[in-house]
Enzyme design. Structure first.
Site: not given
Length: 348
Positions: A105, A217
């Site tokens: 991320s 993600d």
């Protein structure tokens, strides 16, 4: 008892005996081999002595302990990921090199910049001016409210490297396959699209297609990517977690905070999966920081720096590095002038 024969045993008198000692004696049978052996031993010790004089460091230098290779795993947190800069800042100041980096991320953006050669100070300057608009653009899409094309431009402008192979420090970027739920680890090839995929926060950014796989993600696979670092060859792994305790936070205000709360719940229940591969876990205090608090850069960096400094003694032991020698102020004052004259000498 057998009689011992010596070269001087047949001398007639003391003068002849002394003369025989001065003159070259006639060896008896078997003594030639003994003399040759002694001669060789003498030559050996002579050569050994010359080697000691010529190469004294070979014998006087202490045995060095090999440093363990350090891997740094940077977790996500959106704007709160700026705290990673504080950790990197401490490692730089203490001259502790990082051999491998893995990010997920928002942590992967900072990891890529560091692996490209940016210093913590340069990263701090960039973070001070970065805002949400540098990463997201409002769009109409069924998969997310924001497009990540600005994030791609930001990475190209800041990282300035297109492929993993050109980075100065090996980097692993973690994403998640939305179809299978499997972790996808990138270590080679183009750099920007894997970063976008790792940052594809559900609901905010749409999934990113890379090599025929639809990715989101990386936090859903590894909230802190310690495990991939072991496969890269790291002997010591530091995991930096930026998961705040949301039980003390106010109720979610909008959709993204609802999703963020869901992520925090999942991370709390699965943290043992990544902690088992971490030798040291750093958890900077990010309580009270929102996901988009780009205006609180200095506070976040200070939080990361504080956590890293508190763990320095343990980190040095893990890496087999000597502890720094610190002289107290009292000792420093007493030894600052070792040859200072006494008061009696001054008066004289």
């Amino acid at each position: 008892m057998p009689r011992m024969n010596f070269p001087w045993s047949h001398s007639g008198d003391q003068s002849d005996s002394c003369k025989s000692l001065v003159e070259t004696p006639q060896p008896v049978a078997g003594s030639v081999c003994v003399l040759k052996g002694l001669y060789r031993v003498g030559r050996f010790f002579g050569a050994f002595n010359r080697a000691l004089i010529q190469y004294p460091h070979k014998t006087t230098a202490p045995l060095s302990v090999r440093r363990r290779k350090l891997g740094l795993a940077l977790g996500g947190g959106f704007a709160r990921a700026v705290a990673h800069i504080g950790v990197l800042k401490v490692l730089e100041e203490e001259k502790i090199p990082v051999d491998f980096v893995a990010g997920t991320s928002a942590g992967v953006i900072l990891g890529a910049a560091y692996c490209a050669g940016m210093s913590a100070k340069e990263m701090e300057e960039v973070a001070a001016t970065a805002r949400f608009r540098d990463f997201a653009r409002m769009t109409l899409s069924r998969y997310g409210l924001y497009a990540s094309d600005r994030m791609a431009n930001f990475c190209k402008r800041v990282v300035k490297i297109e492929n993993f192979e050109d980075l100065k420090i090996p980097l692993a970027v973690i994403a998640t396959d939305i179809r299978t739920g499997d972790a996808v680890v990138f270590t080679k090839g183009p750099l920007v699209d894997p970063i976008r995929a790792s940052c594809a926060y559900p609901g905010m950014f749409p999934p990113v297609e890379v090599d025929g796989r639809l990715l989101i993600d990386g936090v859903l696979s590894y909230s802190v990517p310690t495990t991939p670092l072991r496969g890269m060859g790291a002997g010591c792994v530091i995991g930096v977690s930026l998961s705040a305790d949301r039980s003390r936070q106010p109720a979610p205000r909008h959709m993204f905070e609802v999703i963020g709360q869901c992520f925090s719940i999942v991370e709390a229940k699965t943290c043992d999966l990544w902690k088992k591969d971490a030798d040291l876990v750093l958890e900077p205090d990010i309580s009270g920081f929102s996901f988009d608090c780009f205006d609180r850069t200095k506070e976040l960096i200070a939080s990361g720096e504080k956590a890293a400094r508190a763990a320095l003694p343990q980190l040095r032991r893990l890496l087999r590095l000597p502890q720094p020698y610190r002289v107290s102020k009292k000792v420093a004052r007493s030894t600052s002038l070792p040859f200072a004259p006494s008061s009696q000498t001054d008066s004289a």
